[in-house]
Write a protein that holds these residues in place. Structure first.
Motif, PDB file in Angstrom:
ATOM      1  N   PRO A 381      48.927  31.726   5.265  1.00  0.00           N
ATOM      2  CA  PRO A 381      50.300  32.216   5.156  1.00  0.00           C
ATOM      3  C   PRO A 381      50.568  33.381   6.090  1.00  0.00           C
ATOM      4  O   PRO A 381      49.730  34.258   6.287  1.00  0.00           O
ATOM      5  CB  PRO A 381      50.412  32.647   3.694  1.00  0.00           C
ATOM      6  N   ARG A 382      51.748  33.345   6.672  1.00  0.00           N
ATOM      7  CA  ARG A 382      52.213  34.456   7.484  1.00  0.00           C
ATOM      8  C   ARG A 382      53.484  35.012   6.847  1.00  0.00           C
ATOM      9  O   ARG A 382      54.016  34.420   5.911  1.00  0.00           O
ATOM     10  CB  ARG A 382      52.440  34.005   8.926  1.00  0.00           C
ATOM     11  N   LYS A 383      53.918  36.125   7.298  1.00  0.00           N
ATOM     12  CA  LYS A 383      55.073  36.773   6.693  1.00  0.00           C
ATOM     13  C   LYS A 383      56.265  35.815   6.677  1.00  0.00           C
ATOM     14  O   LYS A 383      56.628  35.238   7.685  1.00  0.00           O
ATOM     15  CB  LYS A 383      55.440  38.044   7.475  1.00  0.00           C
ATOM     16  N   GLY A 384      56.850  35.659   5.488  1.00  0.00           N
ATOM     17  CA  GLY A 384      58.016  34.792   5.337  1.00  0.00           C
ATOM     18  C   GLY A 384      57.699  33.384   4.896  1.00  0.00           C
ATOM     19  O   GLY A 384      58.611  32.633   4.540  1.00  0.00           O
ATOM     20  N   ASP A 385      56.418  32.997   4.921  1.00  0.00           N
ATOM     21  CA  ASP A 385      56.073  31.631   4.494  1.00  0.00           C
ATOM     22  C   ASP A 385      56.280  31.473   2.993  1.00  0.00           C
ATOM     23  O   ASP A 385      56.156  32.421   2.232  1.00  0.00           O
ATOM     24  CB  ASP A 385      54.623  31.319   4.839  1.00  0.00           C
ATOM     25  N   ASP A 386      56.587  30.239   2.612  1.00  0.00           N
ATOM     26  CA  ASP A 386      56.916  29.094   3.477  1.00  0.00           C
ATOM     27  C   ASP A 386      58.407  29.073   3.784  1.00  0.00           C
ATOM     28  O   ASP A 386      59.205  29.677   3.075  1.00  0.00           O
ATOM     29  CB  ASP A 386      56.469  27.786   2.815  1.00  0.00           C
ATOM     30  N   ARG A 387      58.773  28.352   4.851  1.00  0.00           N
ATOM     31  CA  ARG A 387      60.139  28.423   5.359  1.00  0.00           C
ATOM     32  C   ARG A 387      60.688  27.038   5.677  1.00  0.00           C
ATOM     33  O   ARG A 387      59.949  26.069   5.795  1.00  0.00           O
ATOM     34  CB  ARG A 387      60.162  29.305   6.605  1.00  0.00           C
ATOM     35  N   ILE A 388      62.013  26.995   5.821  1.00  0.00           N
ATOM     36  CA  ILE A 388      62.702  25.786   6.296  1.00  0.00           C
ATOM     37  C   ILE A 388      63.374  26.110   7.609  1.00  0.00           C
ATOM     38  O   ILE A 388      64.153  27.084   7.699  1.00  0.00           O
ATOM     39  CB  ILE A 388      63.748  25.279   5.279  1.00  0.00           C
ATOM     40  N   LEU A 389      63.072  25.324   8.628  1.00  0.00           N
ATOM     41  CA  LEU A 389      63.627  25.508   9.969  1.00  0.00           C
ATOM     42  C   LEU A 389      64.661  24.437  10.257  1.00  0.00           C
ATOM     43  O   LEU A 389      64.552  23.297   9.808  1.00  0.00           O
ATOM     44  CB  LEU A 389      62.509  25.425  11.009  1.00  0.00           C
ATOM     45  N   ARG A 390      65.667  24.813  11.049  1.00  0.00           N
ATOM     46  CA  ARG A 390      66.663  23.850  11.528  1.00  0.00           C
ATOM     47  C   ARG A 390      66.310  23.497  12.970  1.00  0.00           C
ATOM     48  O   ARG A 390      66.110  24.394  13.797  1.00  0.00           O
ATOM     49  CB  ARG A 390      68.078  24.435  11.467  1.00  0.00           C
ATOM     50  N   LEU A 391      66.221  22.204  13.268  1.00  0.00           N
ATOM     51  CA  LEU A 391      65.845  21.746  14.597  1.00  0.00           C
ATOM     52  C   LEU A 391      66.948  20.901  15.208  1.00  0.00           C
ATOM     53  O   LEU A 391      67.523  20.032  14.541  1.00  0.00           O
ATOM     54  CB  LEU A 391      64.567  20.889  14.534  1.00  0.00           C
ATOM     55  N   LYS A 392      67.204  21.137  16.471  1.00  0.00           N
ATOM     56  CA  LYS A 392      68.041  20.246  17.260  1.00  0.00           C
ATOM     57  C   LYS A 392      67.108  19.392  18.102  1.00  0.00           C
ATOM     58  O   LYS A 392      66.263  19.894  18.826  1.00  0.00           O
ATOM     59  CB  LYS A 392      68.976  21.038  18.171  1.00  0.00           C
ATOM     60  N   VAL A 393      67.220  18.056  17.964  1.00  0.00           N
ATOM     61  CA  VAL A 393      66.276  17.172  18.607  1.00  0.00           C
ATOM     62  C   VAL A 393      67.003  16.149  19.467  1.00  0.00           C
ATOM     63  O   VAL A 393      68.169  15.864  19.296  1.00  0.00           O
ATOM     64  CB  VAL A 393      65.379  16.445  17.582  1.00  0.00           C
ATOM     65  N   SER A 394      66.246  15.611  20.416  1.00  0.00           N
ATOM     66  CA  SER A 394      66.783  14.515  21.233  1.00  0.00           C
ATOM     67  C   SER A 394      65.639  13.600  21.626  1.00  0.00           C
ATOM     68  O   SER A 394      64.466  13.943  21.476  1.00  0.00           O
ATOM     69  CB  SER A 394      67.455  15.079  22.492  1.00  0.00           C
TER      70      SER A 394
END
Length: 394
Positions: A381-394
């Protein structure tokens, strides 16, 4: 099933659901209990997958851009389901709690805990799914480990109750999925046919994968009531296919083909195209057939990875590609497809940037939500874990 006096519509929906099955002893086990839909009725059977190429194939090379962090501080997140409107429900494997995360500002609200969850090893509160008729029935489904088995239950989500007490009593629709310290599977999702699918594991007992009477090491397909879905290989069984080690990812492409990720043992992890009644080879075969094993009757994976590079969990489909979250590999894989064929070698993103990656889901607009898994006892674990990220993909 717990009753509520919300509206006439909700009351009617609750009565219908209560008629389907109860949480007492009526839930089907192993090969299910009740027969499939009668002849002459709409089958609900999935279309046979076609290998025909898409009209437009995705480019061989894609891209990923992290556009923001939705929320932090999640504890052992595992399953994720998207509510109508875009908010997320997130299940905590070790605490048994489900929280709602606002897609607008990341605010988290605890709905409640799933009773009977017995965490340990790779078990606990795992996959969650939202009913295709959520606007009417308000049902949330959960796959979880108990003291005796893995099972699937549904609960009414009542937003009018106070936070922490918004989940109704669980209505068990399927019990008897084998449990173990490892390989509990756990992903559930509703398909385009509105049937509920579940990926299971063989709990370390490899023989279960080839045993058609066991629910371990399989992809299961059932009605929302937990009964064998019409069109399954056996009319009295929820078993849809077999020969898996540990299925933790399920996703459908634009042509309604079902894809699944699978943990290998020491050699190959897999991405499989799932077809009813097929045998995916475990434990006799791991990865693609080699050394003259072609013609064994086992289905080869569409792609394979060394286990150090993947150990896949959740998958999602977006922009013509399967996106696969990897735990040990600590990266997000892109598998661009033209029909059922990859257009190029798998492409890796975010290698080591966010640690272990557990779940990826489509945000519905071509972007993805990506959930880390560093507080599960195996990550760092790192600071802030666990997290949800928003990804823009192509």
């Amino acid at each position: 099933m717990q009753r509520r006096s919300q509206t006439a519509v909700l009351a009617a929906a609750s009565l219908l659901l209560a008629a389907g099955c109860s949480s007492g002893g009526g839930a089907p086990t192993a090969t299910g209990g009740k027969s499939a839909a009668p002849k002459g009725k709409s089958s609900g059977a999935p279309a046979t997958p076609s290998a025909a190429p898409s009209s437009t194939a995705p480019p061989a090379k894609g891209s990923v851009k992290v556009t923001g962090t939705l929320t932090t501080g999640l504890k052992s997140p595992w399953g994720v389901a998207v509510l109508p409107g875009g908010d997320l429900l997130v299940a905590s494997r070790d605490t048994g709690k489900i929280v709602r995360v606002s897609a607008d500002d990341g605010k988290t609200t605890e709905l409640g805990s799933v009773p009977g969850v017995d965490p340990g090893g790779e078990g606990g509160l795992l996959g969650i799914a939202v009913s295709p008729s959520f606007g009417v029935d308000r049902q949330v489904y959960a796959y979880f480990t108990t003291a005796s088995d893995n099972r699937i239950a549904r609960m009414i989500y009542d937003e009018k109750r106070r936070p922490g007490d918004q989940l109704g009593a669980p209505d068990t629709i399927l019990r008897g999925i084998p449990k173990g310290q490892i390989h509990n599977g756990g992903r559930i999702a509703f398909g385009p046919d509105k049937m509920l699918y579940a990926g299971t594991g063989e709990t370390g007992d490899t023989g279960l994968a080839q045993d058609k009477t066991s629910l371990g090491g399989k992809v299961l397909r059932m009605t929302p009531d937990g009964q064998p879905a019409h069109g399954n290989p056996s009319a009295d069984s929820v078993v849809y296919d077999y020969g898996h080690r540990n299925v933790q990812g399920l996703a459908w492409d634009d042509d309604k083909r079902l894809w699944a990720s699978e943990f290998g043992q020491d050699t190959w992890d897999e991405l499989n195209l799932i077809e009813p009644g097929k045998n995916y080879g475990w434990p006799q075969e791991e990865g693609k057939a080699k050394g003259g094993k072609a013609g064994s009757g086992f289905v080869d994976p569409v792609e394979e990875w060394k286990t150090k590079d993947a150990s896949p969990s959740g998958i999602a489909y977006a922009k013509g590609s399967i996106w696969m979250a990897s735990l040990r590999g600590e990266r997000l894989w892109r598998i661009a497809l033209n029909g059922t064929k990859p257009v190029a070698a798998p492409q890796a993103f975010l290698k080591g940037t966010y640690g272990r990656l557990r779940t990826v889901v489509s945000a519905g607009d071509g972007s993805l939500w990506l959930v880390t898994s560093n507080t599960d006892g195996r990550g760092k674990p790192r600071k802030g874990d666990d997290r949800i990220l928003r990804l823009k993909v192509s």
